[in-house]
Enzyme design. Structure first.
Site, PDB file in Angstrom:
ATOM      1  N   ALA A  78     -56.209-127.296  68.564  1.00  0.00           N
ATOM      2  CA  ALA A  78     -57.221-126.240  68.472  1.00  0.00           C
ATOM      3  C   ALA A  78     -56.480-124.928  68.263  1.00  0.00           C
ATOM      4  O   ALA A  78     -55.287-124.813  68.589  1.00  0.00           O
ATOM      5  CB  ALA A  78     -58.044-126.197  69.748  1.00  0.00           C
ATOM      6  N   GLY A 121     -55.657-130.936  70.166  1.00  0.00           N
ATOM      7  CA  GLY A 121     -56.931-131.252  69.506  1.00  0.00           C
ATOM      8  C   GLY A 121     -56.727-132.008  68.208  1.00  0.00           C
ATOM      9  O   GLY A 121     -57.618-132.733  67.763  1.00  0.00           O
ATOM     10  N   GLU A 124     -56.450-135.485  69.275  1.00  0.00           N
ATOM     11  CA  GLU A 124     -57.788-135.891  69.728  1.00  0.00           C
ATOM     12  C   GLU A 124     -58.735-136.109  68.547  1.00  0.00           C
ATOM     13  O   GLU A 124     -59.551-137.025  68.563  1.00  0.00           O
ATOM     14  CB  GLU A 124     -58.354-134.836  70.684  1.00  0.00           C
ATOM     15  N   GLU A 144     -50.978-129.728  75.716  1.00  0.00           N
ATOM     16  CA  GLU A 144     -51.790-128.706  76.396  1.00  0.00           C
ATOM     17  C   GLU A 144     -51.189-128.279  77.726  1.00  0.00           C
ATOM     18  O   GLU A 144     -51.370-127.151  78.167  1.00  0.00           O
ATOM     19  CB  GLU A 144     -53.216-129.235  76.629  1.00  0.00           C
TER      20      GLU A 144
HETATM   21  N1  DAK Z   1     -53.077-122.609  67.072  1.00  0.00           N
HETATM   22  C1  DAK Z   1     -52.909-121.500  66.320  1.00  0.00           C
HETATM   23  N2  DAK Z   1     -51.871-121.328  65.492  1.00  0.00           N
HETATM   24  C2  DAK Z   1     -50.961-122.311  65.418  1.00  0.00           C
HETATM   25  C3  DAK Z   1     -51.077-123.498  66.168  1.00  0.00           C
HETATM   26  C4  DAK Z   1     -52.206-123.636  67.019  1.00  0.00           C
HETATM   27  N3  DAK Z   1     -52.460-124.745  67.740  1.00  0.00           N
HETATM   28  N4  DAK Z   1     -50.009-124.267  65.876  1.00  0.00           N
HETATM   29  C5  DAK Z   1     -49.266-123.608  64.980  1.00  0.00           C
HETATM   30  N5  DAK Z   1     -49.834-122.421  64.684  1.00  0.00           N
HETATM   31  C6  DAK Z   1     -49.363-121.386  63.779  1.00  0.00           C
HETATM   32  C7  DAK Z   1     -48.173-120.657  64.355  1.00  0.00           C
HETATM   33  O1  DAK Z   1     -48.603-119.632  65.235  1.00  0.00           O
HETATM   34  C8  DAK Z   1     -47.538-120.101  63.104  1.00  0.00           C
HETATM   35  O2  DAK Z   1     -48.262-118.957  62.677  1.00  0.00           O
HETATM   36  P1  DAK Z   1     -47.512-117.595  62.269  1.00  0.00           P
HETATM   37  O3  DAK Z   1     -46.651-117.245  63.421  1.00  0.00           O
HETATM   38  O4  DAK Z   1     -46.705-117.987  61.052  1.00  0.00           O
HETATM   39  O5  DAK Z   1     -48.620-116.649  61.987  1.00  0.00           O
HETATM   40  C9  DAK Z   1     -47.778-121.203  62.084  1.00  0.00           C
HETATM   41  O6  DAK Z   1     -48.847-121.977  62.590  1.00  0.00           O
HETATM   42  C10 DAK Z   1     -46.567-122.128  61.913  1.00  0.00           C
HETATM   43  O7  DAK Z   1     -46.201-122.584  63.198  1.00  0.00           O
HETATM   44  P2  DAK Z   1     -44.703-122.506  63.768  1.00  0.00           P
HETATM   45  O8  DAK Z   1     -43.983-121.354  63.188  1.00  0.00           O
HETATM   46  O9  DAK Z   1     -44.794-122.595  65.264  1.00  0.00           O
HETATM   47  O10 DAK Z   1     -44.104-123.848  63.153  1.00  0.00           O
HETATM   48  P3  DAK Z   1     -42.928-124.734  63.734  1.00  0.00           P
HETATM   49  O11 DAK Z   1     -42.661-125.753  62.680  1.00  0.00           O
HETATM   50  O12 DAK Z   1     -41.800-123.879  64.215  1.00  0.00           O
HETATM   51  O13 DAK Z   1     -43.532-125.445  65.039  1.00  0.00           O
HETATM   52  C11 DAK Z   1     -45.216-126.721  66.243  1.00  0.00           C
HETATM   53  C12 DAK Z   1     -44.542-126.397  64.870  1.00  0.00           C
HETATM   54  C13 DAK Z   1     -46.399-127.657  65.957  1.00  0.00           C
HETATM   55  C14 DAK Z   1     -44.231-127.428  67.140  1.00  0.00           C
HETATM   56  C15 DAK Z   1     -45.690-125.388  66.893  1.00  0.00           C
HETATM   57  O14 DAK Z   1     -46.437-124.627  65.941  1.00  0.00           O
HETATM   58  C16 DAK Z   1     -46.565-125.619  68.101  1.00  0.00           C
HETATM   59  O15 DAK Z   1     -46.083-125.940  69.203  1.00  0.00           O
HETATM   60  N6  DAK Z   1     -47.880-125.393  67.940  1.00  0.00           N
HETATM   61  C17 DAK Z   1     -48.833-125.466  69.058  1.00  0.00           C
HETATM   62  C18 DAK Z   1     -49.123-126.900  69.419  1.00  0.00           C
HETATM   63  C19 DAK Z   1     -50.086-126.977  70.598  1.00  0.00           C
HETATM   64  O16 DAK Z   1     -49.797-126.494  71.701  1.00  0.00           O
HETATM   65  N7  DAK Z   1     -51.234-127.589  70.376  1.00  0.00           N
HETATM   66  C20 DAK Z   1     -52.275-127.738  71.409  1.00  0.00           C
HETATM   67  C21 DAK Z   1     -53.241-126.563  71.365  1.00  0.00           C
HETATM   68  S1  DAK Z   1     -54.511-126.671  72.609  1.00  0.00           S
HETATM   69  C22 DAK Z   1     -61.888-129.183  73.028  1.00  0.00           C
HETATM   70  C23 DAK Z   1     -61.437-129.488  71.768  1.00  0.00           C
HETATM   71  C24 DAK Z   1     -60.113-129.308  71.456  1.00  0.00           C
HETATM   72  C25 DAK Z   1     -59.252-128.805  72.390  1.00  0.00           C
HETATM   73  C26 DAK Z   1     -59.693-128.489  73.660  1.00  0.00           C
HETATM   74  C27 DAK Z   1     -61.035-128.649  73.984  1.00  0.00           C
HETATM   75  N8  DAK Z   1     -63.281-129.385  73.412  1.00  0.00           N
HETATM   76  C28 DAK Z   1     -64.108-130.275  72.549  1.00  0.00           C
HETATM   77  C29 DAK Z   1     -63.806-128.898  74.629  1.00  0.00           C
HETATM   78  C30 DAK Z   1     -57.859-128.657  72.013  1.00  0.00           C
HETATM   79  C31 DAK Z   1     -56.943-127.868  72.606  1.00  0.00           C
HETATM   80  C32 DAK Z   1     -55.631-127.749  71.946  1.00  0.00           C
HETATM   81  O17 DAK Z   1     -55.363-128.355  70.952  1.00  0.00           O
END
Ligand code: DAK
Length: 270
Positions: A78, A121, A124, A144
């Site tokens: 997400a 997400g 998921e 998360e």
């Molecule tokens: N959200 C927003 N932006 C994201 C992102 C994310 N999840 N993942 C990556 N980006 C963005 C980065 O901020 C970056 O943007 P700029 O800085 O260039 O503006 C761009 O994508 C490229 O990312 P990186 O520079 O970080 O790329 P790397 O190759 O160095 O790293 C990475 C890739 C996947 C390891 C890293 O980006 C990362 O750790 N991303 C976050 C992963 C994460 O924590 N995902 C979980 C998020 S929480 C629900 C439904 C869904 C959910 C909850 C409830 N309901 C139905 C109630 C879901 C929650 C989640 O998913």
């Protein structure tokens, strides 16, 4: 909707197409297209995805949909930037995640074709689909915990049911990423394909399913999903009712007649 999808519309965050299938019904294809954010699932993108999934689901000429991302990411979760400042009450009032529930209600199968990151997400969303075809370089995870939260779109439930308590605990509590190979061995992934052909493989699988009698496919999916929230007793009853129901379809008459006559069945989808 019959024979028509939303293809005439343009979307900001997804690419939509239909794939002809000489073997049967068409295959719908949705490609997440926010490469600059690794396909992070913001509200607008999810609104588009759910609306097109529903359009394909209603289209009598479509048998199955493939949902994919790009080589680097299926989806990295997400959109963290969209929810970073939100309070519990704002999240509750926005209720922007409610649309995720509609994916669960789709009647026709959806196949996730996953390459690169399928995190949070993103993982998921892939699990909400009915099958997962993964590129060999795909990475799955529920990170998360590293953001101070837990999975919120079914991760604690679907992952646990798919791969068992021990591995789900490990994935969710460590937040680590796991390879396609590990997820295949654990039972989350149906098939691993070379990075270059994973999407083709997913489309082939979708075409094969789309060549089957559509109502039987839909009721089989419904019965399988029923097993997630029922006892074996009520699940068996549900399955039996669906089985009996199929005896009213023309496809059942044709399928059995064709077998007896030693010829290929011609499905009508009714
Ligand atoms: N959200 C927003 N932006 C994201 C992102 C994310 N999840 N993942 C990556 N980006 C963005 C980065 O901020 C970056 O943007 P700029 O800085 O260039 O503006 C761009 O994508 C490229 O990312 P990186 O520079 O970080 O790329 P790397 O190759 O160095 O790293 C990475 C890739 C996947 C390891 C890293 O980006 C990362 O750790 N991303 C976050 C992963 C994460 O924590 N995902 C979980 C998020 S929480 C629900 C439904 C869904 C959910 C909850 C409830 N309901 C139905 C109630 C879901 C929650 C989640 O998913």
């Amino acid at each position: 909707m019959s024979g028509k999808t939303h293809l005439s519309e343009t979307y900001k965050n997804i690419l939509v197409s239909e794939i002809e299938n000489p073997k049967g019904l068409k295959v719908g294809l949705i490609q997440l297209n926010r490469p600059e954010a690794l396909n992070a699932l913001n509200n607008e993108l999810m609104t588009e995805v759910v609306s097109v999934l529903e359009a394909f689901d209603r289209d009598t000429l479509t048998g199955c949909t493939v949902l994919t991302g790009n080589a680097k990411a299926f989806a990295a979760g997400a959109d963290i930037k969209e929810m970073a400042e939100a309070t519990s009450i704002e999240m509750l009032i926005r209720d922007q995640f409610a649309k995720w529930d509609r994916i669960r209600k789709l009647k026709k199968p959806v196949i996730a074709a996953v390459s690169g990151f399928a995190l949070g997400g993103g993982c998921e969303l892939a699990m909400t689909c009915d099958m997962i075809v993964a590129a060999e370089g795909a990475k799955f995870g529920q990170p998360e915990i590293n953001l101070g939260v837990t999975p919120g779109a079914g991760g604690t439930q679907r992952l646990t049911k798919a791969i068992g308590k021990a591995k789900a605990m490990e994935m969710i509590l460590t937040g680590k990423m796991y390879s396609a190979e590990e997820m295949f061995s654990a039972g989350l992934v149906n098939k691993i394909a070379d990075n270059e052909v994973y999407l083709d493989e997913a489309i082939e699988l979708a075409k094969e399913i789309s060549s089957k009698p559509s109502i039987a496919v839909q009721l089989a999916k419904e019965s399988i999903l029923k097993s997630f929230d029922s006892t074996i007793e009520s699940g068996l009853e549900f399955e039996r009712k669906n089985f009996y129901l199929l005896f009213s379809t023309e496809d059942k008459s044709e399928g059995m007649k064709a077998f007896v006559e030693k010829r290929k069945a011609e499905w009508k989808g009714k």
